[in-house]
Design a protein around this motif. Sequence first.
Motif, short mmCIF file in Angstrom:
data_model
loop_
_atom_site.label_atom_id
_atom_site.label_comp_id
_atom_site.label_asym_id
_atom_site.label_seq_id
_atom_site.Cartn_x
_atom_site.Cartn_y
_atom_site.Cartn_z
N GLU B 155 0.80 -1.22 0.00
CA GLU B 155 0.00 0.00 0.00
C GLU B 155 0.83 1.28 0.00
O GLU B 155 0.31 2.38 -0.18
CB GLU B 155 -0.95 0.00 1.21
N ALA B 156 2.13 1.15 0.22
CA ALA B 156 2.97 2.34 0.32
C ALA B 156 3.08 3.08 -1.01
O ALA B 156 2.89 2.49 -2.08
CB ALA B 156 4.36 1.94 0.81
N GLY B 157 3.38 4.36 -0.93
CA GLY B 157 3.57 5.18 -2.13
C GLY B 157 2.33 5.21 -3.00
O GLY B 157 1.24 5.53 -2.54
N THR B 158 2.49 4.83 -4.26
CA THR B 158 1.34 4.80 -5.18
C THR B 158 0.68 3.42 -5.18
O THR B 158 -0.09 3.09 -6.08
CB THR B 158 1.78 5.15 -6.62
N GLY B 159 0.99 2.63 -4.15
CA GLY B 159 0.47 1.26 -4.05
C GLY B 159 -1.04 1.16 -4.20
O GLY B 159 -1.55 0.34 -4.97
N ARG B 160 -1.76 2.01 -3.45
CA ARG B 160 -3.23 1.91 -3.49
C ARG B 160 -3.78 2.25 -4.88
O ARG B 160 -4.75 1.67 -5.33
CB ARG B 160 -3.85 2.80 -2.41
N TRP B 161 -3.11 3.20 -5.54
CA TRP B 161 -3.51 3.56 -6.91
C TRP B 161 -3.31 2.35 -7.82
O TRP B 161 -4.16 2.02 -8.65
CB TRP B 161 -2.67 4.75 -7.40
N GLU B 162 -2.18 1.69 -7.62
CA GLU B 162 -1.84 0.49 -8.39
C GLU B 162 -2.85 -0.64 -8.14
O GLU B 162 -3.30 -1.30 -9.07
CB GLU B 162 -0.43 0.05 -7.98
N ILE B 163 -3.18 -0.83 -6.86
CA ILE B 163 -4.15 -1.88 -6.50
C ILE B 163 -5.49 -1.61 -7.20
O ILE B 163 -6.07 -2.49 -7.83
CB ILE B 163 -4.34 -1.95 -4.97
N ASP B 164 -5.93 -0.36 -7.10
CA ASP B 164 -7.21 0.02 -7.73
C ASP B 164 -7.19 -0.27 -9.22
O ASP B 164 -8.17 -0.74 -9.80
CB ASP B 164 -7.48 1.50 -7.47
#
Lengths: 120, 175
Positions: B155-164
């Motif tokens: 989830e770090a950094g742009t992790g959540r954007w990536e997950i989405d």
Amino acid sequence: MEVTEVTYATEFTEVFTTKAGAIYQCDNESCWYIDFAGKLARFDYRCLLKLNKAINVIDIEKRLLDSSSPDMEIIFICACDDTYVLTLTQIIAFKELLQGTFVMLELNNIICTRLYRTAV
Amino acid sequence: MKDIIRVQSLLSVGVEAAINQQIKKEAQSSSIYLAMASWCDRNGFDNSADYFFKQSEEERAHQLKFYKYVLDMGGTAISPEVTNIKIEYNSFREVFEDALEQEVSVTESIKAIAARCHKEQDYVTLEFLNWFFKEQREEEYKARRALELFDVIGEAGTGRWEIDHHVSKIKYDNE
Ligand SMILES: [Fe+2]
Ligand SMILES: [Fe+2]
């Protein structure tokens, strides 16, 4: 027991009887006649199931212990013609009558299936 | 004496009640997914919002499938009341944790109906339920995979954007 609502002669088969009342099945009309609380009332399949449910949800034990709860209960079943106003004692008796009836109907289902419906 | 009850309906009182409970459960699932879509949309997770909108529609379709089965078999289908749907979630991850939990509980609940059908030898309903078991295989897989993304991407950094971004690519194609 007083009979008030029979309008024409039909053939009844006794399903279950107790001291308090009786339930008869009428094959011609595919329905049941309940002789209870001083009247004879007609119930079709859906209404009989609804009546049984309405009686079974009444928590008799709680009613007995709770002095603030009313002594009489109105049994109104949606989309059915008849309404009952019953005392707690009558509810217990009605429950017994219905329980016995459903056991007999289940037995009849087993008999019908074993005798006429299954090939083996 | 005629067997009136059996002539009127294929379903026993117990199985009918159990399916009506399941109808409620599917309706709840549909509402829960709708709430998840709302949360994701509000928090900038547009792909996940779309994913949950689709899930919500699927749950509605499941509800109707059960509903029509009860009616077709001569029973009384009951339109359920749905209450207490969560509005807020503590985190993006929590949304997916709840989603998986919901699917697990649906699978378990359908299994319980099947167990009842076995006991009553209601093979007709059992066969009808098979479609749902296959569906749950997919539903659990997708929910589990979505949650897995949180671990493999982080989830770090742009992790959540990536997950989405990856949520919309989840698919299950194992027949
Ligand atoms: Fe579902
Ligand atoms: Fe689902």
